[in-house]
Design a protein around this motif. Structure first.
Motif, PDB file in Angstrom:
ATOM      1  N   VAL A 410     -10.046   6.102 -18.849  1.00 27.43           N
ATOM      2  CA  VAL A 410     -10.372   6.903 -17.190  1.00 27.43           C
ATOM      3  C   VAL A 410      -9.481   7.144 -16.288  1.00 27.43           C
ATOM      4  CG1 VAL A 410     -12.377   6.792 -18.016  1.00 27.43           C
ATOM      5  CG2 VAL A 410     -11.360   4.531 -16.277  1.00 27.43           C
ATOM      6  N   SER A 411      -9.043   7.038 -14.946  1.00 28.94           N
ATOM      7  CA  SER A 411      -8.272   7.038 -14.192  1.00 28.94           C
ATOM      8  C   SER A 411      -9.011   7.234 -12.608  1.00 28.94           C
ATOM      9  CB  SER A 411      -7.602   8.126 -14.319  1.00 28.94           C
ATOM     10  OG  SER A 411      -7.591   9.394 -14.257  1.00 28.94           O
ATOM     11  N   VAL A 412      -8.351   6.365 -11.919  1.00 31.00           N
ATOM     12  CA  VAL A 412      -8.384   6.623 -10.449  1.00 31.00           C
ATOM     13  C   VAL A 412      -6.801   6.613  -9.812  1.00 31.00           C
ATOM     14  CG1 VAL A 412      -9.632   4.871  -9.146  1.00 31.00           C
ATOM     15  CG2 VAL A 412     -10.364   4.405 -10.891  1.00 31.00           C
ATOM     16  N   ASN A 413      -7.213   7.702  -8.853  1.00 32.04           N
ATOM     17  CA  ASN A 413      -6.242   7.785  -8.252  1.00 32.04           C
ATOM     18  C   ASN A 413      -6.707   7.778  -6.271  1.00 32.04           C
ATOM     19  OD1 ASN A 413      -6.595  10.204 -10.244  1.00 32.04           O
ATOM     20  ND2 ASN A 413      -4.115   9.687  -9.828  1.00 32.04           N
ATOM     21  N   ARG A 414      -5.322   8.016  -5.964  1.00 36.40           N
ATOM     22  CA  ARG A 414      -5.666   7.595  -4.670  1.00 36.40           C
ATOM     23  C   ARG A 414      -4.631   7.872  -3.485  1.00 36.40           C
ATOM     24  NH1 ARG A 414      -6.285   0.503  -2.442  1.00 36.40           N
ATOM     25  NH2 ARG A 414      -8.175   1.441  -3.670  1.00 36.40           N
ATOM     26  N   PHE A 415      -4.970   8.288  -2.232  1.00 41.64           N
ATOM     27  CA  PHE A 415      -3.498   8.630  -1.329  1.00 41.64           C
ATOM     28  C   PHE A 415      -4.012   7.979  -0.148  1.00 41.64           C
ATOM     29  CE2 PHE A 415      -1.771  10.682   2.183  1.00 41.64           C
ATOM     30  CZ  PHE A 415      -0.707  10.864   1.817  1.00 41.64           C
ATOM     31  N   GLU A 416      -2.796   6.733   0.244  1.00 43.43           N
ATOM     32  CA  GLU A 416      -3.263   6.799   1.380  1.00 43.43           C
ATOM     33  C   GLU A 416      -2.412   7.143   2.783  1.00 43.43           C
ATOM     34  OE1 GLU A 416      -4.841   2.688   3.914  1.00 43.43           O
ATOM     35  OE2 GLU A 416      -4.699   2.811   1.643  1.00 43.43           O
ATOM     36  N   SER A 417      -2.221   8.110   3.793  1.00 45.03           N
ATOM     37  CA  SER A 417      -1.563   7.962   4.497  1.00 45.03           C
ATOM     38  C   SER A 417      -1.556   7.248   6.751  1.00 45.03           C
ATOM     39  CB  SER A 417      -0.484   9.076   5.278  1.00 45.03           C
ATOM     40  OG  SER A 417      -2.310   9.873   5.835  1.00 45.03           O
ATOM     41  N   THR A 418      -0.779   6.252   7.098  1.00 46.91           N
ATOM     42  CA  THR A 418      -0.614   5.388   7.665  1.00 46.91           C
ATOM     43  C   THR A 418       0.767   6.061   8.836  1.00 46.91           C
ATOM     44  OG1 THR A 418      -1.852   3.029   8.635  1.00 46.91           O
ATOM     45  CG2 THR A 418       0.212   3.852   6.786  1.00 46.91           C
ATOM     46  N   VAL A 419      -0.630   5.180  10.670  1.00 45.15           N
ATOM     47  CA  VAL A 419       0.120   5.424  11.799  1.00 45.15           C
ATOM     48  C   VAL A 419      -0.177   3.941  12.032  1.00 45.15           C
ATOM     49  CG1 VAL A 419       1.190   7.414  11.809  1.00 45.15           C
ATOM     50  CG2 VAL A 419      -1.169   6.449  12.945  1.00 45.15           C
ATOM     51  N   GLY A 420       0.890   3.102  12.633  1.00 43.08           N
ATOM     52  CA  GLY A 420       0.927   1.625  13.390  1.00 43.08           C
ATOM     53  C   GLY A 420       1.550   1.597  14.609  1.00 43.08           C
ATOM     54  N   TRP A 421       1.057   0.154  15.186  1.00 49.60           N
ATOM     55  CA  TRP A 421       1.827   0.299  16.289  1.00 49.60           C
ATOM     56  C   TRP A 421       1.192  -1.098  16.416  1.00 49.60           C
ATOM     57  CZ3 TRP A 421      -0.961   0.977  21.942  1.00 49.60           C
ATOM     58  CH2 TRP A 421      -0.493   0.234  23.078  1.00 49.60           C
ATOM     59  N   PHE A 422       2.621  -2.402  16.781  1.00 50.53           N
ATOM     60  CA  PHE A 422       2.407  -2.611  17.026  1.00 50.53           C
ATOM     61  C   PHE A 422       2.136  -3.340  18.549  1.00 50.53           C
ATOM     62  CE2 PHE A 422       3.689  -3.987  12.727  1.00 50.53           C
ATOM     63  CZ  PHE A 422       2.809  -5.134  12.504  1.00 50.53           C
ATOM     64  N   MET A 423       1.609  -3.653  19.323  1.00 54.02           N
ATOM     65  CA  MET A 423       1.207  -4.081  20.654  1.00 54.02           C
ATOM     66  C   MET A 423       1.850  -5.062  20.983  1.00 54.02           C
ATOM     67  SD  MET A 423      -3.054  -2.986  20.652  1.00 54.02           S
ATOM     68  CE  MET A 423      -3.160  -3.331  22.637  1.00 54.02           C
TER      69      MET A 423
END
Length: 468
Positions: A410-423
């Motif tokens: 079996v296989s599991v695939n993940r794509f994650e995109s992100t944006v961040g801000w250090f206040m």
């Protein structure tokens, strides 16, 4: 005479007060400690510094994380009431509908003390977690960077580059766990969730580090147990299906070798290889975390019946029980050997971090026959702005291998995109989109339907993190 007595008492009192104040512990004068703010990003293993010892000093810190989740789950199982392809009668099957709502806030607390020059103690607590809603001790350790408590400058040449850690603590296997979210502590993770196959456990043991001129090394050993006790180990019952029951619990062996060098002001390169091995395992290093995943109740089902067997709602029956949704555990039994390779490159604001994990172990408890599961992950992050307070990034992660007693992978695939801000250096806001799919899972699992059959979930998550 009375005046002399009063004066003597006053002098003695002032002297005692002065002595007490001189001996009173300070706060925050900690040596060789990785900061808990933005400066902790891309800090691996242990660090050395030149902070002066000025007597006992107290360390107190906290970490808080809160997510707003907007996730949807899907699979290829028919919904409703019907007769399944295997002849089973299914009544009212469906996946849970998840609201766009806030998750349970999580919180950590850290208490520590600088006890002696080059010697400090650290205790980490989970005040609130998905897996344990009540306060729970994560672990603690004694860190030794000097041996002056034995004799001044004892082995000073060696200890200039060496660190010793002893306690019930997070096993240092691989580099990926230095970029993961640890319950409320999520400042160092540019994404919302950790790897799909998330290796994390806390066991009683010791680790010795020796880092010099870019050379990175660590050797460790634990007793192989997540939960400590002195009761007799009772082997499982030998059967035809489980002929090789473990008769003891073996130590876990940990090792890491690598290279980490700041080539110039713009370029840093790091590459490490790590090993974790246990020949008679007790706990599962991919299923021993006490906090839980960030993807709350994805791929969970509502209550239904399979033939005449009731199948309870695996999200609401016990909110803390199904705490690892979205993750994959290989579920090895009897033994395991796993290696992890982690390349890391930072050029100005650009970062690349990779994971190659090759794991194998006993197919299940009572069976020594090997089964393999592999994980590959790579993320790219670009940090910009004053003090790199903004970032954008993307990560792709895949796990493939055989489940227990299965013939096909079996296989599991993940794509994650992100944006961040250090206040600030202690406050981080993240927004991420995730899409995860499950491939080649069977339609049925014992007396139930397999929720991961043709499974997929996707959506947005926002996370606010405060750490000090």
């Amino acid at each position: 005479m009375k005046t002399l007595i009063k004066l003597s008492v006053l002098i003695a009192a002032l002297s005692f007060t002065g002595t007490t104040q001189a001996q009173a512990p300070t706060f925050g004068q900690m040596q060789n400690m990785i900061p808990r703010d933005q400066r902790a990003i891309n800090q691996f293993d242990v660090k050395k510094d030149t902070v002066e010892f000025k007597g006992i000093s107290i360390d107190l810190g906290g970490a808080f994380a809160l997510q707003f989740q907007a996730m949807n789950s899907f699979n290829d199982q028919p919904n409703g009431t019907y007769t399944a392809s295997n002849g089973a009668t299914i009544t009212n099957y469906r996946l849970n509908n998840l609201e766009n709502q806030f998750n349970l806030p999580t919180a950590n607390m850290t208490i520590g003390a600088q006890l002696y020059d080059g010697v400090r103690v650290n205790l980490d607590l989970y005040l609130a977690a998905r897996h344990h809603n009540e306060t729970w001790v994560k672990g603690g350790y004694l860190q030794i960077d000097k041996l002056d408590f034995i004799k001044k400058d004892f082995l000073a040449g060696f200890m200039k580059y060496a660190t010793i850690k002893i306690g019930q603590m997070e096993n240092n296997y691989g580099d990926a766990h230095f970029r993961r979210s640890d319950n409320g502590s999520a400042l160092v993770n540019p994404f919302i969730e950790s790897n799909i196959m998330d290796s994390f456990t806390t066991e009683m043991g010791a680790e010795v580090y020796y880092n010099r001129n870019g050379f990175v090394s660590m050797f460790g050993m634990t007793n192989g147990k997540l939960n400590q006790n002195v009761t007799e180990f009772v082997p499982g019952t030998t059967t035809v299906a489980t002929p090789d029951q473990n008769t003891t619990i073996s130590p876990t062996i940990l090792a890491k070798l690598g290279f980490d060098k700041q080539i110039n002001t713009d370029l840093r390169v790091r590459l490490t290889g790590s090993l974790s091995h246990n020949s008679n395992m007790s706990g599962n290093p991919w299923g021993s975390e006490r906090a839980g995943s960030r993807y709350y109740y994805v791929m969970s089902h509502a209550a239904y019946t399979y033939n005449a067997t009731p199948v309870s709602n695996n999200a609401t029956t016990d909110l803390a029980a199904n705490a690892t949704t979205g993750r994959f555990s290989p579920g090895f039994g009897n033994w395991f050997t796993t290696v992890m390779f982690n390349p890391f490159v930072k050029f100005k604001g650009f970062e690349f971090f990779g994971t190659i994990e090759l794991a194998q172990g006993g197919d299940k408890k009572g069976v020594d026959e090997a089964r393999k599961v592999n994980q590959y992950a790579g993320d790219v992050v670009y940090r910009f702005g004053t003090n790199e307070k903004f970032y954008v990034g993307a990560r792709y992660n895949v796990v493939s291998g055989k489940l227990s007693n299965a013939t096909d992978k079996v296989s599991v695939n993940r794509f994650e995109s992100t944006v961040g801000w250090f206040m600030t250096k202690n406050i981080l806001a993240k927004l991420a989109y995730t899409s995860q799919s499950y491939n080649d899972y069977s339609q049925f699992s014992g007396n139930s339907l397999n929720d991961l059959y043709g499974g997929k979930f996707n959506g947005l998550m926002f996370e606010a993190v405060i750490t000090f």
